[in-house]
Every structure is written in structure tokens, then in C-alpha cells.
Design an enzyme around this catalytic site. Structure first.
Site, PDB file in Angstrom:
ATOM      1  N   ARG A   1       4.089  -6.566  -7.720  1.00 62.32           N
ATOM      2  CA  ARG A   1       3.630  -6.483  -6.200  1.00 62.32           C
ATOM      3  C   ARG A   1       3.308  -7.975  -5.658  1.00 62.32           C
ATOM      4  O   ARG A   1       3.747  -8.204  -4.660  1.00 62.32           O
ATOM      5  CB  ARG A   1       2.303  -5.668  -6.412  1.00 62.32           C
ATOM      6  CG  ARG A   1       1.467  -5.496  -4.986  1.00 62.32           C
ATOM      7  CD  ARG A   1       0.298  -4.861  -5.148  1.00 62.32           C
ATOM      8  NE  ARG A   1       0.438  -3.452  -5.503  1.00 62.32           N
ATOM      9  CZ  ARG A   1      -0.657  -2.832  -5.743  1.00 62.32           C
ATOM     10  NH1 ARG A   1      -1.854  -2.954  -5.260  1.00 62.32           N
ATOM     11  NH2 ARG A   1      -0.526  -1.535  -6.273  1.00 62.32           N
TER      12      ARG A   1
ATOM     13  N   HIS B   1      10.045   2.771  -2.885  1.00 63.38           N
ATOM     14  CA  HIS B   1       8.479   2.108  -2.921  1.00 63.38           C
ATOM     15  C   HIS B   1       7.508   3.068  -2.674  1.00 63.38           C
ATOM     16  O   HIS B   1       7.200   3.162  -1.378  1.00 63.38           O
ATOM     17  CB  HIS B   1       8.506   0.740  -1.869  1.00 63.38           C
ATOM     18  CG  HIS B   1       7.517   0.178  -2.190  1.00 63.38           C
ATOM     19  ND1 HIS B   1       7.351  -0.865  -3.259  1.00 63.38           N
ATOM     20  CD2 HIS B   1       6.204  -0.210  -1.413  1.00 63.38           C
ATOM     21  CE1 HIS B   1       6.182  -1.594  -3.113  1.00 63.38           C
ATOM     22  NE2 HIS B   1       5.585  -1.279  -1.929  1.00 63.38           N
TER      23      HIS B   1
ATOM     24  N   TYR C   1       8.054   2.389  17.583  1.00 63.19           N
ATOM     25  CA  TYR C   1       8.445   1.582  18.920  1.00 63.19           C
ATOM     26  C   TYR C   1       9.578   0.476  18.640  1.00 63.19           C
ATOM     27  O   TYR C   1      10.284   0.239  19.212  1.00 63.19           O
ATOM     28  CB  TYR C   1       7.158   1.020  19.443  1.00 63.19           C
ATOM     29  CG  TYR C   1       6.210   2.096  20.198  1.00 63.19           C
ATOM     30  CD1 TYR C   1       6.637   3.075  20.862  1.00 63.19           C
ATOM     31  CD2 TYR C   1       4.887   2.125  19.592  1.00 63.19           C
ATOM     32  CE1 TYR C   1       5.719   4.018  21.295  1.00 63.19           C
ATOM     33  CE2 TYR C   1       4.065   3.019  20.126  1.00 63.19           C
ATOM     34  CZ  TYR C   1       4.267   3.875  20.886  1.00 63.19           C
ATOM     35  OH  TYR C   1       3.730   4.843  21.473  1.00 63.19           O
TER      36      TYR C   1
END
Length: 750
Positions: free
Chosen positions: A36, A82, A127
């Protein structure tokens, strides 16, 4: 630990809480470190970044394709590779697209992807649209060429690359930050051409030192034009140890008297800078600034204008203060802690990091060439069988038509391998008929040449190094650019002192007999004419500027200091100094002095001992003051006399018996504290009995006149008159004229 596991309760495994929590926490911490928070040395990416880039390449979002909605990419990443939160994944994606965050962005975004003032102001992923940048090809171009290992994804349905085959050390180019469990990483970004030059130098000179590599890679290169002001020696020390810090400072220009900030340090917000400066202005901590405004626009992303109060303002000094007190200068930690090729996290210096990456690159190129060589050999093998079939096309057709199992017959008849026979049978008759022997033989010759070249490359380490060097040079030429963050030598930033930040106004500080103090504006005021509390009277006063320090002396020989502007106004009756200081029991305040910190004073006791001292040596922040003058038994502190020029002023000492001695002030030593040297010869026994002691002590400059007062009488002594009393330091002195055997005070007229 296994011995302590108890399975006696119906097959339920039991374990001591201590061992269970220890194992669980260690497993969690190793996951956070390896999967990570820390990047891999090979491609410089964390797992989530690697998965985003790989998923986008699988979606066909190359630099030449159309943009696709970011939500599509995030969905693929979460669904396939993931299994974590979409917000964290999208934020990692945004970071790789921000040109002000990444030195060489990996993602080309379309839409609102945040701004330098507010990097978190990006639009939602429904968006925005994204595709990979051309630079991302440095990580992906060799992915399908057998260069890296693959591992199953979280559910075993797909494979994902363990690491991407980076053609350049992306770890150094884009840098990274991360916080794991018990460790962190902070690798600054660097310039591509400089990193490539350092790699090539190490490739050609394997024994190179960090110092030699730093000649090619002098320091970080952030995605901003702000200056790096860390000394080169310190930068080199960072690379030598793998840890340290880097300081960046904003760049500014002068335009018609105004100061225009054109570049800010990495990840510093212009709006925050304006807030910090405005806060100092509102707190009246920045009197030299008149106004400031933000003129940033599309053409000038950073343009902050600071307007000085006048053209007399020391701009360099003011900017040094702003660098020290705002984010116009920031430090960035360096901690090159990465996961190495052995799968373990370690802090590496520059040489180790580049050497290990070059080993990674060597293995990547070797696997790429071996993969290509295997394909060339396989193709040559197929072409060999195809050529046999072409030369015996009629027999091949007959066997295929007449035999139920043509493959073993073809193998036996023409000595073909199983793969060759399968390929011949899979070839369409129409294609086989069109094939020409020259075409087959031409392809064979080309592949044979390529096979020979690949075998020579793989057999020679020197040729491999030459190939790697040429590829690095080609990539540096294609993707490299000029350095953005100049490395400059600048003096360290210093905050302005409280004195410099205080307006300079004339004030008169007045001290009463009971130790009450106040400050009146101006120098024209009559301090003795002020109103005092009942039973209290005027004691002493000093005229100075409001931005200068005030020093108080007490009867024990200690000094205390305060900034003049912090004293209460003379409109009131002031405040007791005991509220600000803690003098010894029984001590009272005797005098007040102040002014320029470099000013010289004559400090003495009435026992006839004294020394020269500068005002700055009397300053202290201690409430208990500073031990200054050592007093013989029975002696008292005299009011300090201002010395204009220690080399030429004359000291005039007058005792209570009317004796006066004159000598040059320079005969006394300059001390910061102590008893001093003997000024006039008075026996200490007579001082202890208060039979004989000094009454006045004055420093008379050249051309000055000393006025000696005894009751209503006074005597004005000019320079020639003082010569009569000139003597060696420590003598008894000469008697003053009759009528001045009891001197009250002496004043110097300049």
C-alpha cells in the site's frame, strides 16, 4: 507459539491474546508496507498506482486514444485488481494527472482536476475524463514482451503485473511520499535528463561514488519554478545517506517598486500565503507592507503582488522575514525508503538506488531479448516446415486428402516436428498456394540475422550495457526537458526582530522612586512634572525610540530589560516593575537607561570601581534579571554614564570629600559583568563605613563642559579646566575649589 495452541474445546483453536494480536498486527503492518504505502524501486509505483496505469492500458486509453470517463477506469481498477474504496483510488488517479503535483504526469486529464491553490478541488469522477500521457509509455511499452512476472488478482480470475518494466527510474523522476506502519518514504522528484545522465555515468563507470554522480544529478527538480536554496553540500549529504531535507524558496521580481512573487514552493497555496501575510499585517507585525493583492490568472498562474509602504523599505530584509515566517519558504523531508528488488524496504543512498535500478533494467532488457529470441526461433522453425510443404505441395495435398490422420504421416514423410505439422495443416490452401519460395527464404534470412544479433547481445554484457545506454539516451531525448527548479545559493532566511517590526517613535521612559514605570510620547515632556502616586516621586528618565530596548538597574547590581513599546502610557501612573521582574528581596530600582544596543555606558559602584559595557550586554529576557555589577561591602550602584566615544571621552570622578580625578575612559576595561577596575583611590574600609565614596561619575566628550553643582552654586569646567585634575587611574585626585567640598551632582553639556 504452536505449543500454546489449545484445540481441546471441540476442535476450536485457542491462542493467547498476546500472540494473536502480535501476529495480526505484524501481518497488517507488512501488508501496509509492501502492498500500500511504499513504492517499488523498479517502476517507482505503489500498487494502486500500478493497477490504475495497467487498467487504463487494458482499456486502450493510450495517449493517442480518446479520453474516457474516470469512473470507467476506477470501476475497472476496483472490480479487477484493487478491492478498496473508490474515493482513495480516484484521488490516487488525480494525483498522477496534476502537473503541479507530478513532475512527469502519467495521466492526461480532461475537466476539473484541481488547482495549485486547492489540489483537492477536483470534480467527481463521473465528470472528469482521462487517458494516459506519452510519458506513461516508458512504463508500459515493454509490458507484453515477457519482461516482468505476473501474479493472480485478488479473486484469481485475472493476472496483473508484479511490477511495470520501466525504461527509466520513475521512482526518482516523479518521487513519492507515503506513511506505512513504523516507517515512511519521501523521495523528491528529479529532472529526467539529469537522472538519465547519472544512470549512464554509473553504467559506464561502475565504481562511481555518490559525489561523482551528484555532478550529473545535483539535486531534486520539483514541478515549480521556485528556487532550491539548500546548499549543494547538504544536498550531496542527502544523497549520501538517503535522508535529509530540501528547502525551497519562492521566486520574486521588482516591478516599479512593487514585489511580484512569480513562483511558489512545491504544493504551497497562493491563497494561504496571502492569508499568512494579511494576518501579520492585521496584528501590526508587518509595518513595512502597505498592501497586497493576487493578480494570478490563466497566463500567469502565480502572481502575488506585495506593495511596500515606501521606497525606503529594505526589500531584501523584508522578504527574508517573509521567507522565515510564511510558507514562501518550505522544507521537504528526504527519506529514500523503498522496496528493493529483494522485496524488502530499505533506505538507500543515490548510488545504491541507481545501481539496483540498473540491475532491474538489465534483467528487464535481458528477458525482453530472450523473449524475442524465442519467438524468432519459433518462427524460423515454422518457416522451415512451411518451406518443406511449399516445395512438396502436391505430396502434402495428396496426404491430406487421402489420409484419415494426416499429421503423423506428414511428420514421418517430411521429418517435421509436431508444431510444424500442425502449422502446415492450419495454413489455408489458398495462402499456401500463393506463397513463394523467395518470400519464405527472405523472411528466414531476416529472422536468422535477428537471431544472430540477439544471441550476440545476450552473450556480451558490454553489448547489453551499450544497448541500455542507447535506449536511456533515446528516452531522455524524447521525454526530457529543462530543469524547472533552479538550485541557488541564498543566505538563510531570518525573521525580523520585535524591534524592527515596531514603529520607531520618540518616547520618554519615566521611573519613579517606588519602581513604577511609564512611557510618554515625545522627547519634549518634563518627566519630573508628571503626576505621581501619593508618597512617590520622580527618580529617573531616559529619552529613546519606541523600537529600542529599555534597561533598568537595581540596588543589587542586576540589570533588567524590556522593549520600550510594551510600557504603559504616561497618561496613567504606569505600572510597578515588580509585575514584570523578580528582583532580589530588598532590592530597589535605581536608574533607567536605553537607546541603541551598541551604545557604550560607564558602569560603576560608589566604592570607586567600574568598567565599560555596551547596552546589548545588559539585555536579558530573564525575569530575575542579569548579574551585572559586583558591589564591595557597603557600596552602592551609581547611575550609568553614557560614553559617546570610548577612545577620546574623559572620565570625571568626584568623591564626597570634594576630590576630583580625570583620566581617559579607555583606561577602563570593557566587560560584560564584574567589579571592574579601580577608578579613584578610596579605601574600602571607609566605603563600608560610608565615610568616603564617589558622588558623581561622568564621561565628558571632546569639547564638552562639565557643570558641577553644590547647593545653589555651580561651577562650569571646560576641557582646559579639567586638565588641572588629570591624573593616573586609581589616584586620590585633586581638591575642588572652596565651596564645592560637598558636590550634589554633575551634568555634562555637549
Amino acid at each position: 507459539m504452536s505449543d500454546e495452541i489449545d484445540r481441546s474445546l471441540d476442535g476450536i483453536e485457542q491462542m493467547p491474546m498476546k500472540h494473536f494480536t502480535e501476529k495480526a498486527y505484524l501481518d497488517y503492518s507488512m501488508y501496509v508496507i509492501l502492498d500500500r504505502a511504499l513504492p517499488h524501486l523498479g517502476d517507482g509505483l505503489k500498487p494502486v498506482q500500478r493497477r490504475i496505469i495497467y487498467a487504463m492500458s487494458e482499456l486502450g486509453l493510450s495517449a493517442a486514444s480518446k479520453h474516457k470517463k474516470s469512473a470507467r477506469t476506477v470501476g475497472d481498477v476496483l472490480g479487477k485488481f484493487h478491492p478498496h474504496g473508490d474515493t482513495a483510488c480516484y484521488e490516487a488517479m488525480v494525483l498522477m494527472a496534476q502537473s503541479f503535483s507530478y513532475r512527469y504526469p502519467l495521466i492526461d486529464g480532461q475537466g476539473n482536476w484541481g488547482s495549485p491553490d486547492d489540489p483537492k478541488s477536483f470534480a467527481a469522477m463521473r465528470y472528469t475524463e482521462a487517458r494516459l500521457t506519452p510519458y506513461a509509455q516508458l512504463l508500459l511499452s515493454e509490458l507484453g514482451q515477457g519482461t516482468v512476472d505476473w501474479t493472480p488478482n485478488f479473486d484469481g480470475s485475472l493476472n496483473e503485473p508484479v511490477v511495470l518494466p520501466a525504461r527509466l527510474p520513475n521512482l526518482l523522476l516523479n518521487g513519492t511520499t507515503g506513511i506505512a506502519v513504523g516507517m515512511a518514504t519521501d523521495v523528491p522528484p528529479h529532472n529526467l535528463r539529469e537522472v538519465a545522465a547519472a544512470c549512464i555515468h554509473l553504467l559506464e563507470h561502475p565504481d562511481s561514488t555518490v559525489e561523482q554522480l551528484c555532478q550529473h544529478l545535483p539535486g531534486p527538480d520539483y514541478p515549480t519554478e521556485a528556487e532550491i536554496v539548500t546548499p549543494l553540500e547538504e544536498l550531496q549529504r542527502n544523497y549520501l545517506t538517503g535522508t535529509g531535507s530540501v528547502r525551497m524558496r519562492a521566486s520574486y521580481e521588482r516591478e516599479q517598486g512593487d514585489i511580484v512573487i512569480t513562483a511558489l514552493p512545491y504544493q504551497v497555496s497562493g491563497a494561504k500565503i496571502l492569508e499568512q501575510i494579511a494576518a501579520q499585517m492585521q496584528a501590526k507585525k508587518l509595518p513595512m507592507v502597505e498592501d497586497l493583492r493576487d493578480e494570478s490568472d490563466h497566463e500567469n498562474p502565480t502572481r502575488l503582488v506585495i506593495i511596500p509602504r515606501s521606497n525606503r523599505v529594505d526589500v531584501e530584509r523584508m522578504m527574508s522575514h517573509l521567507f522565515a515566517s510564511t510558507d514562501l519558504e518550505r522544507s521537504y523531508r528526504v527519506n529514500m525508503n523503498v522496496i528493493g528488488l529483494n522485496g524488502r524496504p530499505q533506505v538507500k543512498n543515490l548510488r545504491d538506488l541507481l545501481e539496483e535500478w540498473l540491475h532491474f533494467r538489465y534483467e528487464t532488457v535481458r528477458r525482453r531479448l530472450e523473449n524475442r529470441l524465442e519467438k524468432v526461433r519459433d518462427r524460423l522453425h515454422l518457416l522451415e516446415g512451411l518451406l518443406i510443404a511449399f516445395l512438396n505441395i502436391d505430396e502434402v495435398i495428396r496426404i491430406i486428402r487421402s489420409e484419415d490422420e494426416p499429421k503423423p504421416v506428414l511428420i514421418a514423410r517430411f521429418s517435421l516436428s509436431e508444431v510444424q505439422a500442425e502449422y502446415v495443416l492450419d495454413t489455408k490452401l489458398r495462402q499456401l498456394a500463393r506463397l513463394e519460395e523467395m518470400k519464405i527464404r527472405g523472411e528466414q534470412a531476416e529472422l536468422a540475422d535477428e537471431r544472430s544479433r540477439l544471441e550476440k547481445l545476450l552473450a556480451s554484457k558490454q553489448r547489453m550495457r551499450t544497448l541500455i545506454r542507447r535506449e536511456i539516451e533515446a528516452d531522455a531525448e524524447k521525454y526530457g526537458d529543462a530543469r524547472r527548479s533552479p538550485i541557488m545559493e541564498r543566505p538563510a532566511a531570518e525573521m525580523l526582530g520585535e524591534v524592527e517590526l515596531t514603529p520607531s517613535e520618540p518616547v520618554t521612559v519615566v521611573l519613579s522612586e517606588r519602581g513604577w514605570v511609564r512611557a510618554a510620547k515625545g522627547h519634549e515632556i518634563d518627566p519630573a512634572g508628571l503626576n505621581f502616586k501619593a508618597g512617590d516621586n520622580y527618580l529617573d528618565a531616559v529619552r529613546l525610540r519606541s523600537n529600542q530596548p529599555v534597561v533598568f538597574l537595581d540596588s543589587s547590581g542586576r540589570s533588567y530589560s524590556l522593549p520600550a513599546h510594551t510600557l504603559p502610557s504616561a497618561r496613567s501612573q504606569g505600572e510597578p516593575l515588580t509585575g514584570r521582574f523578580s528582583p532580589p528581596a530588598g532590592a530597589t530600582f535605581t536608574s533607567v537607561i536605553g537607546g541603541d544596543a551598541e551604545r557604550w555606558y560607564l558602569m560603576a559602584s560608589d566604592a570607586g570601581y567600574g568598567f565599560l559595557v555596551q547596552l546589548k550586554d545588559l539585555l536579558t529576557k530573564n525575569r530575575a534579571g542579569k548579574a551585572l555589577l559586583s558591589l564591595p561591602a557597603g557600596a552602592q550602584v551609581m547611575r550609568p554614564s553614557w560614553v559617546i566615544d570610548p577612545t577620546s571621552d574623559r572620565l570625571v570622578a568626584i568623591s564626597n570629600e570634594g576630590r576630583m580625578l580625570v583620566f581617559t575612559v579607555s583606561e577602563l576595561p570593557a566587560l560584560a559583568r564584574g567589579k571592574g577596575n579601580k577608578i579613584i583611590g578610596i579605601p574600602l574600609k571607609r566605603v563600608a563605613a560610608r565615610e568616603e565614596y564617589l558622588v558623581t561619575l561622568s564621561a565628558v566628550p571632546q569639547g564638552g563642559v562639565l557643570a558641577v553643582y553644590s547647593g545653589r552654586r555651580f561651577l562650569r569646567l571646560k576641557s582646559a579646566d579639567l586638565d588641572h585634575y588629570q591624573g593616573e587611574r586609581g589616584r586620590r585626585g585633586n581638591k575642588l575649589p572652596r565651596g564645592f567640598q560637598r558636590v550634589d551632582r554633575a551634568e555634562v553639556e555637549v
